[in-house]
Design a protein around this motif. Sequence first.
Motif, mmCIF file in Angstrom:
data_model
loop_
_atom_site.group_PDB
_atom_site.id
_atom_site.type_symbol
_atom_site.label_atom_id
_atom_site.label_comp_id
_atom_site.label_asym_id
_atom_site.label_seq_id
_atom_site.Cartn_x
_atom_site.Cartn_y
_atom_site.Cartn_z
ATOM 1 N N SER A 110 64.934 54.794 61.073
ATOM 2 C CA SER A 110 64.673 54.853 59.636
ATOM 3 C C SER A 110 65.675 54.004 58.865
ATOM 4 N N LEU A 111 65.195 53.476 57.761
ATOM 5 C CA LEU A 111 66.044 52.772 56.804
ATOM 6 C C LEU A 111 65.644 53.266 55.428
ATOM 7 N N VAL A 112 66.606 53.761 54.682
ATOM 8 C CA VAL A 112 66.352 54.316 53.352
ATOM 9 C C VAL A 112 67.041 53.444 52.317
ATOM 10 N N ILE A 113 66.287 53.002 51.326
ATOM 11 C CA ILE A 113 66.851 52.224 50.223
ATOM 12 C C ILE A 113 66.563 52.976 48.933
ATOM 13 N N ALA A 114 67.614 53.329 48.218
ATOM 14 C CA ALA A 114 67.494 54.080 46.972
ATOM 15 C C ALA A 114 68.411 53.452 45.932
ATOM 16 N N PRO A 115 68.157 53.722 44.658
ATOM 17 C CA PRO A 115 68.932 53.066 43.593
ATOM 18 C C PRO A 115 70.432 53.303 43.705
ATOM 19 N N SER A 116 71.189 52.258 43.456
ATOM 20 C CA SER A 116 72.650 52.355 43.447
ATOM 21 C C SER A 116 73.163 52.805 42.084
ATOM 22 N N GLU A 117 72.275 52.862 41.087
ATOM 23 C CA GLU A 117 72.634 53.317 39.748
ATOM 24 C C GLU A 117 71.654 54.401 39.306
ATOM 25 N N ARG A 118 72.083 55.202 38.341
ATOM 26 C CA ARG A 118 71.209 56.247 37.809
ATOM 27 C C ARG A 118 70.122 55.627 36.938
ATOM 28 N N LEU A 119 68.862 55.910 37.283
ATOM 29 C CA LEU A 119 67.772 55.327 36.530
ATOM 30 C C LEU A 119 67.592 55.983 35.169
ATOM 31 N N ASP A 120 67.966 57.242 35.032
ATOM 32 C CA ASP A 120 67.888 57.863 33.704
ATOM 33 C C ASP A 120 68.950 57.279 32.782
ATOM 34 N N GLY A 121 70.099 56.872 33.362
ATOM 35 C CA GLY A 121 71.118 56.211 32.561
ATOM 36 C C GLY A 121 70.631 54.874 32.033
ATOM 37 N N ILE A 122 69.888 54.155 32.872
ATOM 38 C CA ILE A 122 69.297 52.892 32.424
ATOM 39 C C ILE A 122 68.235 53.163 31.370
ATOM 40 N N ALA A 123 67.408 54.179 31.608
ATOM 41 C CA ALA A 123 66.327 54.505 30.667
ATOM 42 C C ALA A 123 66.870 54.846 29.287
ATOM 43 N N ALA A 124 68.033 55.493 29.235
ATOM 44 C CA ALA A 124 68.608 55.877 27.947
ATOM 45 C C ALA A 124 68.847 54.670 27.046
ATOM 46 N N GLN A 125 69.038 53.505 27.659
ATOM 47 C CA GLN A 125 69.286 52.291 26.880
ATOM 48 C C GLN A 125 68.004 51.659 26.345
ATOM 49 N N TYR A 126 66.842 52.107 26.861
ATOM 50 C CA TYR A 126 65.598 51.425 26.522
ATOM 51 C C TYR A 126 64.543 52.339 25.910
ATOM 52 N N ILE A 127 64.921 53.555 25.523
ATOM 53 C CA ILE A 127 63.955 54.452 24.890
ATOM 54 C C ILE A 127 63.344 53.800 23.658
ATOM 55 N N GLY A 128 64.128 52.996 22.958
ATOM 56 C CA GLY A 128 63.629 52.326 21.766
ATOM 57 C C GLY A 128 62.518 51.333 22.032
ATOM 58 N N ALA A 129 62.305 50.959 23.316
ATOM 59 C CA ALA A 129 61.233 50.017 23.649
ATOM 60 C C ALA A 129 59.872 50.691 23.686
ATOM 61 N N LEU A 130 59.842 52.012 23.710
ATOM 62 C CA LEU A 130 58.571 52.737 23.733
ATOM 63 C C LEU A 130 57.840 52.576 22.404
ATOM 64 N N PRO A 131 56.509 52.614 22.412
ATOM 65 C CA PRO A 131 55.763 52.599 21.153
ATOM 66 C C PRO A 131 56.201 53.749 20.256
ATOM 67 N N ARG A 132 56.192 53.535 18.949
ATOM 68 C CA ARG A 132 56.736 54.519 18.020
ATOM 69 C C ARG A 132 56.093 55.901 18.151
ATOM 70 N N PRO A 133 54.766 56.028 18.291
ATOM 71 C CA PRO A 133 54.184 57.371 18.422
ATOM 72 C C PRO A 133 54.683 58.114 19.651
ATOM 73 N N VAL A 134 54.836 57.398 20.773
ATOM 74 C CA VAL A 134 55.320 58.036 21.995
ATOM 75 C C VAL A 134 56.786 58.409 21.837
ATOM 76 N N ARG A 135 57.546 57.527 21.223
ATOM 77 C CA ARG A 135 58.969 57.800 20.993
ATOM 78 C C ARG A 135 59.136 59.026 20.107
ATOM 79 N N ALA A 136 58.297 59.145 19.094
ATOM 80 C CA ALA A 136 58.371 60.306 18.196
ATOM 81 C C ALA A 136 58.038 61.586 18.947
ATOM 82 N N LEU A 137 57.026 61.523 19.816
ATOM 83 C CA LEU A 137 56.653 62.696 20.596
ATOM 84 C C LEU A 137 57.801 63.135 21.498
ATOM 85 N N LEU A 138 58.451 62.178 22.159
ATOM 86 C CA LEU A 138 59.561 62.518 23.041
ATOM 87 C C LEU A 138 60.758 63.048 22.258
#
Length: 428
Positions: A337-365
């Motif tokens: 077996s060979l396992v490849i998984a992220p070396s960084e936290r993906l939720d940490g990356i997502a926190a920087q890009y929440i503003g890229a979501l469409p405004r209605p979805v962003r408001a819902l979240l």
Amino acid sequence: MSVLPTERLPDRVTLRTSPAGLILMGGGARAAYQVGVLKGIARILREVRRGLDPTIAQGHNPFPIVVGTSAGAINAAALACRADNFQEAVAQLVHVWENFHAEQVYRSDLLGVVRTGARWLTLLSLGWMVRRSLRMRPKSLLDNAPLRELLAKMIDFARLARAFDHGHLRALAVTASSYTSGRHVTFYQSLNDYDLPAKLQRVNLHTRITLDHLLASSAIPFVFPALPLTVALGTPGGAEYFGDGSMRQISPISPAIHLGAERVLVIGAGQLGSPGMLSGMDARGYPSLAQIAGHAMASIFLDALATDIERLDKMNHIAAALTAAQSRALNLRPIESLVIAPSERLDGIAAQYIGALPRPVRALLEVLGANRGNGAALASYLLFESAYTRVLIDLGCSDTLARSEQVLSFLTDRLGPAPSHVPKVVVV
């Protein structure tokens, strides 16, 4: 950028012939990471072909057995239907994921969000006051009808059938969880009807994979609606409602092994260790609904994989300690077996890009409590926006290239010393 410096070039190689299984896990928009891993693998194979062994076919598929769950099922099907040309398959996936917009996956306009998420939240708070609300219950937080249109363009099922007929593919399997019966079902398509064991509410069904199987497998609980699938599993009428395949998935690696894989490459959609607290999160405040939902998502999408990897490692140690006769009697064989998984936290990356979501979805979240710190994990599954997916693709590719020697060892066999005239290999 050089992936394999001249002084570290491996011996001449050829692709290994033992069946390899590719396991693509779920995670919504996080699946962009696995596309990056595949991009890195395709690049490494191009280097091997160009610099070391030109006899390796440009389009050769290194993974004849492909198993996908949730968004990973979509990527698995896209790879499988182009199994006659791995490089082309990866390039097509990269193109789709690098140019993603949320509106391609779910209704992100104001009217679409109001009809599902906003109505759902309203009914949760006031629905008990209005009896007729029972007749207007939305099925999910978001409407993923646009995803069907996208998949119809991405997945060529006629080409998938030809891949089996011409020997480019051995099996494609996607998993889904039945809300009706509680069973976890692996739907697989292959030329042969394999005798796969059924146990612990896990069953396997040999069938022709369709768009409905992919939509059901990727139906994130609460977020996307469940789909009815006709199954011959003893249910009256044969129809059951299915949701995301990561739910109740006890052993995600198992289907590939039972379909004949002797080695498996597993691509995760999140860190498998203990990442600790996300920067900017309020540790003292009561967790928001988005935080709780993100925690639940992590349990669904990540925990089973981590446990199964540990289980496989233990079984390999046991198999290695047995005699050949004992291994045959217990039906045990070591699985590389060979396992490849992220070396960084993906939720940490997502926190920087929440503003890229469409405004209605962003408001819902935001109503649910998702912001730059708390609740970013939930957003990480719904951020089908190129600003975010491109970062994940780059991360997956760089993580893979950093482990190029392990990837080469997994994919290839050494044949002897490399000739002295081999040029320096450069990524283009």
